[in-house]
Design a protein around this motif. Sequence first.
Motif, PDB file in Angstrom:
ATOM      1  N   CYS A  96       0.851  -1.189   0.000  1.00  0.00           N
ATOM      2  CA  CYS A  96       0.000   0.000   0.000  1.00  0.00           C
ATOM      3  C   CYS A  96       0.892   1.246   0.000  1.00  0.00           C
ATOM      4  O   CYS A  96       0.728   2.130  -0.834  1.00  0.00           O
TER       5      CYS A  96
ATOM      6  N   ARG B 298       3.610  -1.415  -7.616  1.00  0.00           N
ATOM      7  CA  ARG B 298       2.839  -0.270  -7.150  1.00  0.00           C
ATOM      8  C   ARG B 298       3.151  -0.010  -5.679  1.00  0.00           C
ATOM      9  O   ARG B 298       3.155  -0.941  -4.863  1.00  0.00           O
TER      10      ARG B 298
ATOM     11  N   LYS C  12       0.151   9.511   0.674  1.00  0.00           N
ATOM     12  CA  LYS C  12      -1.021   8.732   1.064  1.00  0.00           C
ATOM     13  C   LYS C  12      -2.172   9.628   1.528  1.00  0.00           C
ATOM     14  O   LYS C  12      -1.998  10.416   2.466  1.00  0.00           O
TER      15      LYS C  12
ATOM     16  N   GLU D  52       0.612   6.868  -6.814  1.00  0.00           N
ATOM     17  CA  GLU D  52      -0.582   7.691  -6.700  1.00  0.00           C
ATOM     18  C   GLU D  52      -0.268   9.176  -6.521  1.00  0.00           C
ATOM     19  O   GLU D  52       0.589   9.542  -5.719  1.00  0.00           O
TER      20      GLU D  52
ATOM     21  N   GLN E 194      -1.494   6.811 -10.794  1.00  0.00           N
ATOM     22  CA  GLN E 194      -2.755   6.378 -10.177  1.00  0.00           C
ATOM     23  C   GLN E 194      -3.463   7.590  -9.568  1.00  0.00           C
ATOM     24  O   GLN E 194      -2.851   8.391  -8.875  1.00  0.00           O
TER      25      GLN E 194
ATOM     26  N   GLY F 238      -6.141   8.102  -6.893  1.00  0.00           N
ATOM     27  CA  GLY F 238      -6.792   7.328  -5.840  1.00  0.00           C
ATOM     28  C   GLY F 238      -8.262   7.679  -5.738  1.00  0.00           C
ATOM     29  O   GLY F 238      -8.727   8.693  -6.289  1.00  0.00           O
ATOM     30  N   SER F 239      -9.000   6.842  -5.033  1.00  0.00           N
ATOM     31  CA  SER F 239     -10.444   7.054  -4.982  1.00  0.00           C
ATOM     32  C   SER F 239     -10.786   8.435  -4.415  1.00  0.00           C
ATOM     33  O   SER F 239     -11.678   9.110  -4.921  1.00  0.00           O
ATOM     34  N   LYS F 240     -10.033   8.861  -3.394  1.00  0.00           N
ATOM     35  CA  LYS F 240     -10.390  10.148  -2.788  1.00  0.00           C
ATOM     36  C   LYS F 240     -10.075  11.324  -3.703  1.00  0.00           C
ATOM     37  O   LYS F 240     -10.536  12.439  -3.478  1.00  0.00           O
TER      38      LYS F 240
ATOM     39  N   LYS G 120      -9.061   5.390 -10.201  1.00  0.00           N
ATOM     40  CA  LYS G 120      -9.918   4.603  -9.304  1.00  0.00           C
ATOM     41  C   LYS G 120     -11.245   5.311  -9.090  1.00  0.00           C
ATOM     42  O   LYS G 120     -11.318   6.544  -9.118  1.00  0.00           O
TER      43      LYS G 120
ATOM     44  N   ARG H  40     -12.845  -0.596  -7.215  1.00  0.00           N
ATOM     45  CA  ARG H  40     -12.192  -0.909  -5.939  1.00  0.00           C
ATOM     46  C   ARG H  40     -13.174  -0.955  -4.767  1.00  0.00           C
ATOM     47  O   ARG H  40     -12.789  -0.863  -3.615  1.00  0.00           O
TER      48      ARG H  40
ATOM     49  N   ASP I  86      -9.541  -4.049  -8.183  1.00  0.00           N
ATOM     50  CA  ASP I  86      -8.722  -3.957  -6.966  1.00  0.00           C
ATOM     51  C   ASP I  86      -9.450  -4.729  -5.861  1.00  0.00           C
ATOM     52  O   ASP I  86     -10.318  -4.185  -5.180  1.00  0.00           O
TER      53      ASP I  86
ATOM     54  N   HIS J 247      -8.704  -3.483  -1.713  1.00  0.00           N
ATOM     55  CA  HIS J 247      -9.471  -2.431  -1.046  1.00  0.00           C
ATOM     56  C   HIS J 247     -10.954  -2.788  -0.965  1.00  0.00           C
ATOM     57  O   HIS J 247     -11.629  -2.442   0.002  1.00  0.00           O
TER      58      HIS J 247
ATOM     59  N   GLU K 127      -2.457  -5.746  -3.243  1.00  0.00           N
ATOM     60  CA  GLU K 127      -1.453  -5.283  -2.274  1.00  0.00           C
ATOM     61  C   GLU K 127      -0.686  -6.456  -1.664  1.00  0.00           C
ATOM     62  O   GLU K 127      -1.281  -7.453  -1.236  1.00  0.00           O
TER      63      GLU K 127
ATOM     64  N   ASP L  63      -3.160  -0.030   5.636  1.00  0.00           N
ATOM     65  CA  ASP L  63      -3.903  -1.168   5.071  1.00  0.00           C
ATOM     66  C   ASP L  63      -3.325  -2.535   5.440  1.00  0.00           C
ATOM     67  O   ASP L  63      -3.247  -3.453   4.597  1.00  0.00           O
TER      68      ASP L  63
HETATM   69  C1  PEP Z   1      -4.394   2.466  -2.462  1.00  0.00           C
HETATM   70  O1  PEP Z   1      -4.410   2.077  -3.649  1.00  0.00           O
HETATM   71  O2  PEP Z   1      -3.562   2.102  -1.613  1.00  0.00           O
HETATM   72  C2  PEP Z   1      -5.514   3.304  -2.042  1.00  0.00           C
HETATM   73  C3  PEP Z   1      -5.395   4.213  -1.095  1.00  0.00           C
HETATM   74  O3  PEP Z   1      -6.656   2.973  -2.695  1.00  0.00           O
HETATM   75  P1  PEP Z   1      -8.002   3.778  -2.844  1.00  0.00           P
HETATM   76  O4  PEP Z   1      -7.625   5.097  -3.427  1.00  0.00           O
HETATM   77  O5  PEP Z   1      -8.806   2.911  -3.752  1.00  0.00           O
HETATM   78  O6  PEP Z   1      -8.598   3.901  -1.476  1.00  0.00           O
END
Ligand code: PEP
Length: 318
Positions: free
Chosen positions: A83, A107, A112, A145, A163, A165-167, A188, A218, A250, A253, A279, A290
């Motif tokens: 992660c 990856r 983060k 990311e 990448q 990320g989802s957020k 994502k 994900r 994914d 997650h 991961e 994670d």
């Molecule tokens: C990740 O890929 O470690 C991650 C934080 O994923 P996500 O953005 O999907 O929460």
Amino acid sequence: MIYIARQLIEKNNINLPFVGDVGAFRIYDDDVEDRLPENILYKKVNDEIKYPICFKNSSTNAYEFDFAGSRIGSEFILIGGPCSAESDEQIFKTAKYISSLKMKFFRAGCFKPRTNAYSFQGLERYGLELCRRACDQYDLKFVTEVKDLSNLDDVYEYADVIQVGSKCMYDVGVLRELGKAKKPILLKRHFGATLIEYAQAADFVASHGNSSITLCERGIRTFETSTRFSLDSSGIEWMKKHVDLPIIGDPSHAMGFSYGVEGLSLSMMAQGVRGLIIEVHPNPSQAKSDSSQQLNFDEFKKVKSKIEKFRNLLENVL
Ligand code: PEP
Ligand code: MN
């Protein structure tokens, strides 16, 4: 895709108010949808939503492009790594392991987007340098990311695949900048995003010139709390039908626990995803993010071997 719409518009000699060229695309102003042939540039999902979408123009689901030296869409892309980048030892050990399995993609997150302000936030630029060195040493492509605009230049400099990320899926500032990037994007889905919102996020990138976008399912947030998220299998089918971009899965997650990674990997493969991102950590219980969902090396090897066997089986089916 938008450029397909442009060709159709020009071929059919449709007169539209022209706003400007952006990369390979042409952007038209807001009231064009009423004058367009149905379902081409603008899809009416309901009365309110009339946006351009990375729309599917065929039923083959064969969209493919260069993904850091591989052909996503036709080659199955398996991405593995921790992660977060945490230390020199952890990164070099994992990269060496990934490469020993003849994999091509590593990856690790360096910036983060944590929910808790007091948890580990990533090694940042040092992490990027570290992962780049490890990937160069073991001949791996580096996926990492971008968190926000403040680290985009750094990530762009070091990553082979960027990448989102989802957020970050809703950060249109980042999406627009990535539209100018000459690198593939792994986008994502936000865990609260509808499928239409997700497709529109892809359009923010595509409409600025970069259509090398891979989607990644994900998991979404539902009423269920026993798993970290809920894998949206129906959403995968929707995207396959409506969006002209490859999708990878994914499972880490979506599940939030290492024990579910194999099952979700195989189920998404059965749905025809074009790859997986999983991961893996040398010592998951000590991971700085994670921890519960990361596989150790032995577990990863077993899952990978199942994935390969299942791919052979699926060749006769899909
Ligand atoms: C990740 O890929 O470690 C991650 C934080 O994923 P996500 O953005 O999907 O929460
Ligand atoms: Mn993670």
